[in-house]
Design a protein around this motif. Structure first.
Motif, short mmCIF file in Angstrom:
data_model
loop_
_atom_site.label_atom_id
_atom_site.label_comp_id
_atom_site.label_asym_id
_atom_site.label_seq_id
_atom_site.Cartn_x
_atom_site.Cartn_y
_atom_site.Cartn_z
N GLY A 728 0.81 -1.21 0.00
CA GLY A 728 0.00 0.00 0.00
C GLY A 728 0.85 1.27 0.00
O GLY A 728 0.42 2.31 -0.50
N ARG A 819 -1.29 2.46 5.93
CA ARG A 819 -0.77 2.24 4.58
C ARG A 819 -1.76 1.50 3.69
O ARG A 819 -1.38 0.97 2.65
CB ARG A 819 0.56 1.48 4.67
CG ARG A 819 1.62 2.32 5.35
CD ARG A 819 3.00 2.01 4.84
NE ARG A 819 3.66 1.03 5.67
CZ ARG A 819 4.94 0.67 5.53
NH1 ARG A 819 5.67 1.20 4.56
NH2 ARG A 819 5.48 -0.22 6.31
N GLU A 821 -4.42 1.02 0.88
CA GLU A 821 -4.72 1.72 -0.38
C GLU A 821 -5.38 0.74 -1.34
O GLU A 821 -4.95 -0.41 -1.47
CB GLU A 821 -3.43 2.28 -0.99
CG GLU A 821 -3.67 3.08 -2.27
CD GLU A 821 -2.40 3.78 -2.75
OE1 GLU A 821 -2.01 4.77 -2.11
OE2 GLU A 821 -1.80 3.32 -3.74
N ARG A 831 -12.94 2.73 -2.88
CA ARG A 831 -12.99 4.12 -2.41
C ARG A 831 -13.78 4.22 -1.11
O ARG A 831 -13.37 4.90 -0.17
CB ARG A 831 -13.62 5.00 -3.48
CG ARG A 831 -13.79 6.46 -3.07
CD ARG A 831 -14.52 7.23 -4.16
NE ARG A 831 -15.80 6.61 -4.50
CZ ARG A 831 -16.90 6.70 -3.75
NH1 ARG A 831 -16.88 7.38 -2.61
NH2 ARG A 831 -18.02 6.12 -4.14
N ILE A 834 -11.78 3.01 1.87
CA ILE A 834 -10.79 4.01 2.32
C ILE A 834 -11.49 5.12 3.11
O ILE A 834 -10.98 5.57 4.14
CB ILE A 834 -10.02 4.57 1.13
CG1 ILE A 834 -9.23 3.45 0.41
CG2 ILE A 834 -9.09 5.69 1.55
CD1 ILE A 834 -8.23 2.73 1.30
N ASP A 838 -10.51 6.09 7.13
CA ASP A 838 -9.77 7.34 7.36
C ASP A 838 -9.92 7.88 8.78
O ASP A 838 -8.93 8.30 9.39
CB ASP A 838 -10.20 8.41 6.34
CG ASP A 838 -9.37 8.33 5.05
OD1 ASP A 838 -8.38 7.57 5.03
OD2 ASP A 838 -9.72 9.02 4.07
N THR A 907 -0.82 10.16 3.71
CA THR A 907 -0.23 9.44 2.59
C THR A 907 0.23 8.08 3.08
O THR A 907 0.55 7.91 4.27
CB THR A 907 0.97 10.21 1.99
OG1 THR A 907 1.61 9.39 1.00
CG2 THR A 907 1.98 10.58 3.06
N THR A 908 0.25 7.12 2.21
CA THR A 908 0.71 5.78 2.60
C THR A 908 2.22 5.62 2.45
O THR A 908 2.76 4.59 2.83
CB THR A 908 0.02 4.72 1.72
OG1 THR A 908 0.38 4.93 0.34
CG2 THR A 908 -1.50 4.79 1.87
#
Length: 1005
Positions: A728, A819, A821, A831, A834, A838, A907-908
């Motif tokens: 990820g 990490r 993704e 999507r 994720i 979050d 960010t991963t």
């Protein structure tokens, strides 16, 4: 002012015809009555026109005539010039080539008589004749005058062609010998008590020792001193002090500038310990140093050692003592690599603006010839005493006679060396200044060209000849060393002296081949015969062998090249690619000798060699996720079943892994030589991104194949694959597993059980197909980061994840999700997953102290449980102090605490997150740089271990050759593996100190 064309005088026309570039100025000089004989005598005008620079020669002659003490002396000079052709040619030749010697004659107008003699013994004077020429000098000033007078006679013979360049260089060395002796006598006369206390021997080194000195050069020497008394009464320390005073005085006499200028600098920096060592040592001290501490280049320098002044017996004792050590130098580990590295360092230190003008040090210059010849001498001179000459051209001739160098190559190199040395001599002769740069001024180029006999368009002719010879040297520099190895096995030139099998093995051992017999068999298989294929191989191999020898494992490089050639030898494009594409052959050699992974990938699909031949490097550029996925999905679509489809996908993956590995090796190999590709962080990012994109595309293709095989185009449930960990984070290495979690969502009309069964069958089939036995590298799917770990279900619905994370989520899971993704499957579902996680990974309220302590506890537990027993923690790239885990957990803790407030932290990718933390002021610039350097280095070590060994590892390999190969990847030359380990420990130690502050001190801030 030049007369109009219609009104030019007959004198003007004659001067123009004789090569004067400024005939008007020359005509004005000739208008005086005293120069009537010059103006009217065709012999003198012809002689002026024959010089390198007629204008310069005439100007010098006018100055010399004006300097004569009276009209009678002027008349004598002119009459002798007209009557005596030898003097005319010599004097005018010198005046037309050297403004500096014209200055000397103007200061000492009687010295022209030194050029009158034309006896047979005068053609090649030796040390004794020069000593007589210097005999009257009783102080430094008069020694300089006498030296220039002797130099005048050498230059005269040189420019008139009475001596060739080798004889001229030998005469200059003999004059230097005589001068050193004269200077030592002056020093002894000034301090007779010192002379009585010691024995002092002066050993010439470099070009002086090799009887091949330039007109203007440092004279390299080594001083050896002993007590003049034998036995217990001898005071060695006082004798050395006395010898040092004499040696220092000798150096000052030669080096200092007076009203007569200087002679040349005496350079003693080739002595043991260089400038830091004592100027004078005893013989036993010299021997102790060379036996214990000397580097390879010092033995190379000793090849030219020659006693020239002082105590002759002591000088010969020194030579007898160090000689055997010189001829054992080739047995030293990394001998050839050390010599070649020194040559590269010389080239790298040339200012960029001078490289193309360097006669001596640049590519194709004099030093290339000298280094190649010396290398061969040191390799074979131990067994063949005929090679032990300090003179380059004599040694080259002996190498050819013994079959160590092909005769045609030796003759071509001899021709090039003579031309380049002649050019260097004429450039230096003009001002008597030390320079090895080709002038840029057209007048200077014209003078040098004419002095070398290039009378038709001398400027263009000189540049053309210089480039031609330099190109020949560049080509022969490598060929000289390796070509005879091919001749030894190919046996295509009956009657030509060739390397004996023993000499060929000697040379291969010196090059670093551990199994020279096998290497010779490979060469014979590749280069023997009269086929076009063998002929091309004989052209390629001399250069390829050099590149293999420059690696940590030359044997593997040559063996792999033979395997690739056997596989592709009948393919018409293969050898043509290597022959015609400049980068392809070198790239292939680097890849084949850098370890096991890339050659193994290539040998499974040899046609991938074509990727190495793209002239601008585009063939090795990462392709990106979209085109990779498009290619794999197309291959899957053409397959008959899922197994065949996955085989096709793995085939693409194999080729792309080779592309990435080859680019990594070629880019990393340049770090030692300052390659444009050599930014370690950029290389790491490129490798991690390329392998991660490739893994994602492979999973997408595998998912398509499994779904199509069982359900057609539509699976009863939406299905998405989430990359975790390094996957990820776009940070996969060559040996990384693919950490993932799976999520699904039933389609409308599908039951929960049907959807769950379908999702689980997809996962099971994907894992099975990707793990089927194959020659392709395995791709292991690891789903242990899912909720409840190995105890939890492999696949959950989105609602199940939501319920779990809402009720049961632990700190480690929020940490792991940093990490996460989307990488393959249903984009909308990915999507939404994720969006779901979050808030967990970037909590609005940050982390409490309890959560921080839990993260620390988890990290400590991981390190204690997973660090292999017996491993050195300081060298463990993942779990060791300052390693990957330290840096990543420190960065991730900042993400967990501040990600909600700082968008850049979301960010991963580790390096991106670290840069965002620095930009947000969460970590200082210096600390961030330290962490980044450590993370990049540890990642590169892991990649290097996989490339070298063909299997993953978190520590440096114990095998010496493998460790050296890792070092080469990281930019460390032969013999510097210890430096690499020290640098790794130093880098990670600094990183650990930052981690102690940022990670373990986090709860207090």
């Amino acid at each position: 002012m030049t007369a109009a064309p219609g009104r030019r005088s007959s004198t003007f026309t004659r001067l123009l015809r004789h090569g004067f570039t400024d005939p008007s100025a020359a005509e004005r000089l000739l208008e005086s009555a005293e120069l009537t004989p010059v103006r009217t005598d065709p012999v003198l005008l012809d002689a002026l026109g024959a010089t390198a620079d007629p204008d310069l020669a005439l100007h010098g002659l006018v100055r010399l005539l004006e300097a004569q003490p009276d009209p009678t002396a002027r008349r004598e000079l002119l009459d002798t010039l007209i009557a005596a052709k030898p003097l005319r040619d010599r004097l005018l030749g010198v005046l037309g080539a050297s403004a500096a010697l014209a200055d000397h004659l103007a200061r000492h107008p009687g010295d022209w008589r030194a050029l009158v003699t034309y006896e047979p013994h005068d053609l090649h004077p030796g040390v004794a004749e020069f000593e007589r020429g210097l005999a009257g000098a009783d102080d430094p000033v008069s020694l300089r005058v006498a030296y220039r007078r002797c130099l005048l006679s050498i230059a005269a013979r040189d420019v008139c062609g009475t001596t060739d360049v080798a004889q001229t260089a030998a005469e200059l060395a003999d004059l230097a010998t005589a001068t050193l002796r004269a200077a030592l006598r002056l020093a002894e006369a000034a301090a007779p008590e010192d002379a009585a206390r010691c024995r002092l021997a002066v050993i010439a080194m470099g070009k002086c020792g090799g009887h091949e000195l330039n007109y203007v050069s440092d004279v390299d020497v080594i001083f050896v001193g002993e007590s003049a008394e034998d036995g217990a009464g001898a005071d060695e320390s006082e004798a050395l002090r006395a010898a040092t005073r004499l040696a220092s005085h000798l150096m000052r006499i030669c080096s200092e500038t007076t009203v007569e200028g200087s002679i040349w600098p005496v350079d003693a920096n080739l002595r043991p310990e260089g400038r830091n060592g004592p100027l004078v040592r005893t013989l036993s001290s010299h021997l102790a140093y060379y036996q214990r501490w000397a580097k390879t280049w010092e033995f190379q320098a000793l090849l030219k050692a020659r006693p020239v002044a002082g105590d002759p017996e002591l000088g010969e004792e020194y030579l007898a003592a160090v000689g055997p050590l010189v001829w054992q130098a080739a047995e030293r580990e990394n001998f050839v690599a050390d010599v070649q590295k020194m040559r590269r360092r010389v080239v790298e230190n040339i200012p960029a603006a001078e490289v193309d003008r360097q006669l001596k040090l640049g590519p194709g210059g004099l030093r290339d010839v000298e280094f190649a010849v010396q290398l061969l001498q040191l390799v074979h001179g131990r067994a063949d005493a005929s090679l032990r000459s300090g003179t380059t051209l004599d040694a080259l001739e002996a190498l050819a006679a013994g079959g160590y160098v092909g005769r045609a190559d030796a003759a071509r190199l001899d021709e090039a060396y003579r031309f380049l040395r002649s050019m260097e001599h004429r450039i230096q002769l003009f001002r008597l200044r030390r320079t090895h740069l080709v002038p840029e001024d057209e007048a200077d180029l014209r003078r040098v060209g004419r002095s070398l006999g290039l009378r038709t368009d001398p400027v263009a002719g000189l540049v053309r000849e210089w480039r031609r010879h330099a190109t020949a040297v560049r080509r022969l520099h490598e060929k000289l060393f390796y070509r005879p190895l091919l001749d030894a096995v190919a046996q295509l030139a009956p009657g030509e002296a060739r390397l004996s099998p023993e000499a060929a093995r000697e040379r291969l051992v010196a090059l670093g081949y551990a199994d020279p017999a096998a290497a010779l068999r490979h060469l014979e298989a590749l280069a023997s015969g009269v086929s076009r294929k063998a002929a091309i191989q004989r052209t390629l191999l001399p250069v390829l062998l050099g590149w293999f020898a420059d690696s940590a494992d030359p044997d593997a490089g040559l063996l792999n090249f033979r395997k690739v050639s056997d596989a592709l030898g009948k393919t018409p494009w293969y050898l043509r690619l290597l022959r015609d594409e400049g980068a392809a052959a070198e790239n292939l050699a680097r890849v084949l000798s850098a370890g096991r992974l890339a050659p193994d990938l290539l040998l499974r699909a040899p046609e991938a060699v074509a990727l190495l031949g793209d002239g601008d490097g585009g063939g090795l550029a990462p392709r990106g996720r979209a085109p990779l996925e498009q290619e794999i999905l197309a291959a899957v679509g053409r397959a008959d079943d899922a197994a065949q489809a996955v085989r096709a996908a793995r085939g693409v993956r194999r080729r792309e892994l080779f592309r990435t590995a080859a680019a990594d090796i070629i880019g990393s190999y340049g770090t030692e030589t300052h390659s444009a590709e050599a930014d370690p962080g950029a290389l790491v990012d490129r490798v991690g991104g390329a392998i991660s994109d490739l893994t994602a595309a492979t999973l997408a293709g595998t998912l398509r194949a499994v779904v199509r095989d069982t359900w057609g185009d539509t699976l009863p449930t939406r299905f998405a694959i989430i990359g975790m960990g390094r996957f990820g984070g776009h940070e996969l290495g060559y040996g990384s597993d693919a950490d993932v979690i799976f999520v699904h969502e039933p389609r409308e009309g599908a039951g929960e059980r049907e959807a769950a069964d379908a999702a689980n069958r997809v996962v099971a089939e994907m894992r099975r197909l990707l793990q089927l036995p194959s020659s392709d590298p395995p791709l292991l799917i690891d789903a242990d980061l899912r909720p409840e770990g190995r105890s939890g279900p492999l696949v959950r619905t989105l609602k199940s994840y939501e319920a779990y994370y809402r009720r049961w989520s632990l700190v480690w899971e929020s940490h792991a999700l940093l990490r996460a993704e989307f990488v393959a499957g249903d984009e909308d579902l990915g999507r939404r997953f994720i969006e779901l996680i979050d808030p967990l990974r970037y909590p609005a309220d940050g982390l409490g102290d309890d959560a921080v302590r839990e993260i620390r506890r988890l990290k400590a537990r991981m390190e204690s449980e997973r660090l292999p027993r017996g491993a050195d923690p300081r060298l463990h790239t993942k779990l060791g102090p300052g390693g990957l885990s330290d840096v990543e957990w420190t960065v991730q803790l900042m993400q967990l605490r501040h990600g909600a407030a700082e968008p850049g932290l979301r960010t991963t990718r580790t390096r991106e997150a670290l840069a965002a933390a620095r930009a947000a002021g969460l970590v200082g610039e210096e600390d961030a740089a330290i962490l980044d350097e450590a993370w990049v280095l540890a990642t590169r070590v892991r990649n290097a271990v996989m490339l070298v060994r063909g299997r993953a590892g978190d520590t440096f390999p114990p095998d010496g050759r493998e460790l050296a190969a890792v070092g080469r990847y990281l930019g460390y030359g032969p013999g510097h593996a210890g430096d690499m380990l020290d640098a790794y420990r130093r880098t990670t130690r600094r990183a650990r100190a930052v981690v102690e502050e940022l990670f373990y001190g986090a709860a207090e801030r």
